[in-house]
Write a protein that holds these residues in place. Structure first.
Motif, PDB file in Angstrom:
ATOM      1  N   GLN A 262       0.836  -1.208   0.000  1.00 48.11           N
ATOM      2  CA  GLN A 262       0.000   0.000   0.000  1.00 48.11           C
ATOM      3  C   GLN A 262       0.871   1.258   0.000  1.00 48.11           C
ATOM      4  O   GLN A 262       1.885   1.328   0.686  1.00 48.11           O
ATOM      5  N   ILE A 263       0.438   2.263  -0.771  1.00 47.28           N
ATOM      6  CA  ILE A 263       1.163   3.531  -0.832  1.00 47.28           C
ATOM      7  C   ILE A 263       0.152   4.660  -1.033  1.00 47.28           C
ATOM      8  O   ILE A 263      -0.875   4.476  -1.687  1.00 47.28           O
ATOM      9  N   HIS A 264       0.433   5.821  -0.464  1.00 45.63           N
ATOM     10  CA  HIS A 264      -0.437   6.972  -0.686  1.00 45.63           C
ATOM     11  C   HIS A 264      -0.079   7.628  -2.013  1.00 45.63           C
ATOM     12  O   HIS A 264       1.079   7.606  -2.453  1.00 45.63           O
ATOM     13  N   ALA A 265      -1.069   8.229  -2.650  1.00 47.22           N
ATOM     14  CA  ALA A 265      -0.873   8.850  -3.960  1.00 47.22           C
ATOM     15  C   ALA A 265       0.243   9.884  -3.943  1.00 47.22           C
ATOM     16  O   ALA A 265       1.003  10.004  -4.912  1.00 47.22           O
ATOM     17  N   ASP A 266       0.373  10.632  -2.854  1.00 47.74           N
ATOM     18  CA  ASP A 266       1.428  11.644  -2.783  1.00 47.74           C
ATOM     19  C   ASP A 266       2.810  11.003  -2.835  1.00 47.74           C
ATOM     20  O   ASP A 266       3.716  11.491  -3.524  1.00 47.74           O
ATOM     21  N   ARG A 267       2.967   9.905  -2.100  1.00 49.03           N
ATOM     22  CA  ARG A 267       4.259   9.195  -2.111  1.00 49.03           C
ATOM     23  C   ARG A 267       4.520   8.569  -3.484  1.00 49.03           C
ATOM     24  O   ARG A 267       5.658   8.583  -3.983  1.00 49.03           O
ATOM     25  N   LEU A 268       3.478   7.993  -4.088  1.00 48.20           N
ATOM     26  CA  LEU A 268       3.662   7.395  -5.410  1.00 48.20           C
ATOM     27  C   LEU A 268       4.087   8.448  -6.421  1.00 48.20           C
ATOM     28  O   LEU A 268       5.011   8.221  -7.221  1.00 48.20           O
ATOM     29  N   GLN A 305      17.037   3.275  -5.653  1.00 47.35           N
ATOM     30  CA  GLN A 305      16.695   2.519  -4.452  1.00 47.35           C
ATOM     31  C   GLN A 305      16.583   3.435  -3.237  1.00 47.35           C
ATOM     32  O   GLN A 305      15.720   3.245  -2.375  1.00 47.35           O
ATOM     33  N   ALA A 306      17.422   4.458  -3.187  1.00 48.84           N
ATOM     34  CA  ALA A 306      17.342   5.421  -2.087  1.00 48.84           C
ATOM     35  C   ALA A 306      16.042   6.211  -2.164  1.00 48.84           C
ATOM     36  O   ALA A 306      15.406   6.486  -1.141  1.00 48.84           O
ATOM     37  N   CYS A 307      15.622   6.568  -3.372  1.00 51.35           N
ATOM     38  CA  CYS A 307      14.334   7.258  -3.545  1.00 51.35           C
ATOM     39  C   CYS A 307      13.189   6.384  -3.052  1.00 51.35           C
ATOM     40  O   CYS A 307      12.256   6.861  -2.396  1.00 51.35           O
ATOM     41  N   ALA A 308      13.265   5.093  -3.370  1.00 52.27           N
ATOM     42  CA  ALA A 308      12.220   4.169  -2.942  1.00 52.27           C
ATOM     43  C   ALA A 308      12.172   4.083  -1.421  1.00 52.27           C
ATOM     44  O   ALA A 308      11.092   4.133  -0.819  1.00 52.27           O
ATOM     45  N   MET A 309      13.309   3.965  -0.791  1.00 48.38           N
ATOM     46  CA  MET A 309      13.351   3.865   0.666  1.00 48.38           C
ATOM     47  C   MET A 309      12.736   5.097   1.310  1.00 48.38           C
ATOM     48  O   MET A 309      12.011   5.008   2.312  1.00 48.38           O
ATOM     49  N   ARG A 310      13.010   6.257   0.728  1.00 49.98           N
ATOM     50  CA  ARG A 310      12.479   7.510   1.265  1.00 49.98           C
ATOM     51  C   ARG A 310      10.953   7.533   1.228  1.00 49.98           C
ATOM     52  O   ARG A 310      10.309   8.120   2.098  1.00 49.98           O
ATOM     53  N   GLU A 311      10.368   6.853   0.251  1.00 51.34           N
ATOM     54  CA  GLU A 311       8.904   6.852   0.108  1.00 51.34           C
ATOM     55  C   GLU A 311       8.275   5.595   0.704  1.00 51.34           C
ATOM     56  O   GLU A 311       7.128   5.267   0.407  1.00 51.34           O
ATOM     57  N   ARG A 312       9.001   4.887   1.541  1.00 49.86           N
ATOM     58  CA  ARG A 312       8.504   3.669   2.201  1.00 49.86           C
ATOM     59  C   ARG A 312       8.156   2.585   1.179  1.00 49.86           C
ATOM     60  O   ARG A 312       7.107   1.939   1.225  1.00 49.86           O
ATOM     61  N   VAL A 313       9.071   2.368   0.269  1.00 49.95           N
ATOM     62  CA  VAL A 313       8.918   1.352  -0.772  1.00 49.95           C
ATOM     63  C   VAL A 313      10.150   0.461  -0.735  1.00 49.95           C
ATOM     64  O   VAL A 313      11.280   0.951  -0.735  1.00 49.95           O
TER      65      VAL A 313
END
Length: 449
Positions: A262-268, A305-313
């Motif tokens: 699950q992810i919020h639209a803002d994070r996506l 990968q760092a961008c993903a980690m920042r957005e809880r991915v």
């Protein structure tokens, strides 16, 4: 898509268990209506994902989920906003698939290692099933697996076609009711008879009734109807989890998974813009709650990968949370009795080193067990009395012990400490749990060590 049918108020929640929520038939949940969709286009652009984020935010509560089968779910919609969502999808050029769900490997047609491109056969099947207009189970699933690195060996389906290379050339192994290893073989068919084989199975299901599934069929009778010879077993094959970096031919493909799907639209939206800056050119939905990213420049992989980690991915195979199946919980379902995502976070924090993928963990807000219908080695299930611990069972099974939700984190700390103390060097956590007496685990959960 130019029109949609929305259930009248109060009927959206009346979908029986086993039905699929869609734009035409949304499902009522604790946070409003839920819509599940799979775009017809296998490859999505950054603009497509940004449009989906905008639509989720404008017409729902902004929460977007990628399911275990690689579908999208938008949450928090209303009877009034569902038709606006449908219009927005049409305006963005995003057409949802309809009819029987037919799954192909996420990189079908571009994987050098595949035996066959499954897409043309899947398209032919989709057209044949649409023309036949059979009354089939809403959740009926068909897998057409041409092989490759990210093949679908572990995807359960009612009907499977697996590409097989033999002495007579390429053939398709038709089987029913399981994954590659467990589905019961029906026939080995040349490509020109593969559609016929699936339609024979579909007709047999329709003859039983609209609730029939692949497990209800007799493979011997189907083989006789097709005039097929006995089918040899498939060779053992372990699928590769799509999460993480994969070398596919000459390119690197990065599999990303939002935490617990699950992810919020803002994070996506923030993630997609950052990945586009790293060179991403297209995105593909994949099983196990995963989004595959193509086009990343090799030198930008770590930055992505760092961008993903920042957005809880998650972006690596060793992300401990990927071993945990989690439902929406109390924040998204009226049937759930506790915050399942917070519980999963606590599990990762207190016992993350034990979540090595060697056993299944299920955190369910209620006994329905939507996130993991099968048995799991360890299940935490919400009940009216608290959070139950179930060992080797389903969410609906009797709990071995029940604690109040606010006592869960200390219980997980005790379980983690017990298992670490008992673990042999190099031992998998799954083997450790198997050889630990259930009473010992229950005592630790209850704080009676």
């Amino acid at each position: 898509m130019t029109a949609t049918c929305v259930l009248p108020p109060g009927e959206a929640g009346a979908l029986r268990r086993g039905a699929c929520p869609s734009i035409a038939a949304p499902m009522r949940t604790g946070d409003g209506l839920l819509v599940r969709l799979r775009p017809v286009a296998t490859a999505l652009t950054a603009q497509d994902l940004l449009a989906l984020a905008d639509l989720a935010r404008a017409h729902g509560n902004g929460l977007i989920e990628i399911t275990a089968r690689g579908n999208l779910q938008l949450r928090g919609l209303t009877e009034a906003s569902v038709p606006r969502l449908a219009a927005g999808l049409a305006a963005a050029g995003i057409t949802p698939q309809t009819g029987v769900a037919i799954e192909v490997p996420p990189l079908a047609g571009i994987e050098p290692a595949e035996l066959a491109d499954a897409v043309p056969l899947a398209d032919a099947l989709r057209a044949a099933l649409a023309d036949a207009a059979l009354s089939l189970a809403p959740k009926l699933a068909v897998v057409v697996d041409g092989g490759g690195v990210l093949f679908l060996a572990d995807m359960v389906a009612d009907i499977r076609l697996d590409a097989v290379a033999g002495a007579q050339g390429l053939a398709w192994r038709l089987s029913v009711g399981g994954d590659r290893a467990t589905a019961r073989a029906v026939a080995l068919l040349p490509g020109e008879r593969a559609v016929e084989g699936v339609m024979t199975v579909a007709a047999a299901l329709a003859a039983i009734g609209p609730a029939a599934r692949g497990r209800d069929l007799d493979p011997a009778l189907l083989a006789a109807a097709l005039g097929a010879d006995p089918v040899p077993p498939l060779s053992a094959a372990s699928p590769v989890h799509p999460l993480g970096a994969h070398r596919i031919g000459t390119e690197t493909v990065l599999g990303l998974a939002p935490a617990y799907g699950q992810i919020h639209a803002d994070r996506l939206a923030a993630l997609v813009r950052a990945l586009a800056g790293c060179g991403a050119t297209e995105f593909r939905l994949a099983p196990h709650h995963t989004l595959l990213v193509r086009g990343l420049r090799a030198q930008m992989l770590a930055a992505a990968q760092a961008c993903a980690m920042r957005e809880r991915v998650w972006s690596t195979q060793d992300a401990p949370g990927r071993a945990v199946s989690v439902c929406a919980g109390a924040a998204g379902c009226a049937a759930a009795s506790f915050d399942t995502h917070a519980a999963a976070d606590a599990l990762v924090a207190e016992a993350g080193d034990l979540l090595d993928g060697s056993f299944d963990v299920h955190v369910s807000g209620c006994p329905k067990g939507c996130a993991h219908p099968a048995a799991a080695a360890v299940t935490l299930c919400g009940t009216a009395a608290g959070v139950g611990l179930i060992l080797g069972g389903r969410a609906g099974d009797a709990a071995a012990a029940i604690l109040p939700a606010d006592a869960l984190r200390p219980a997980l700390t005790r379980l983690g400490a017990l298992l670490r103390a008992r673990r042999a060097e190099g031992e998998t956590a799954g083997n450790l749990i198997d050889r630990t007496a259930p009473a010992t685990l229950v005592s630790a959960y209850q704080g009676q060590q």
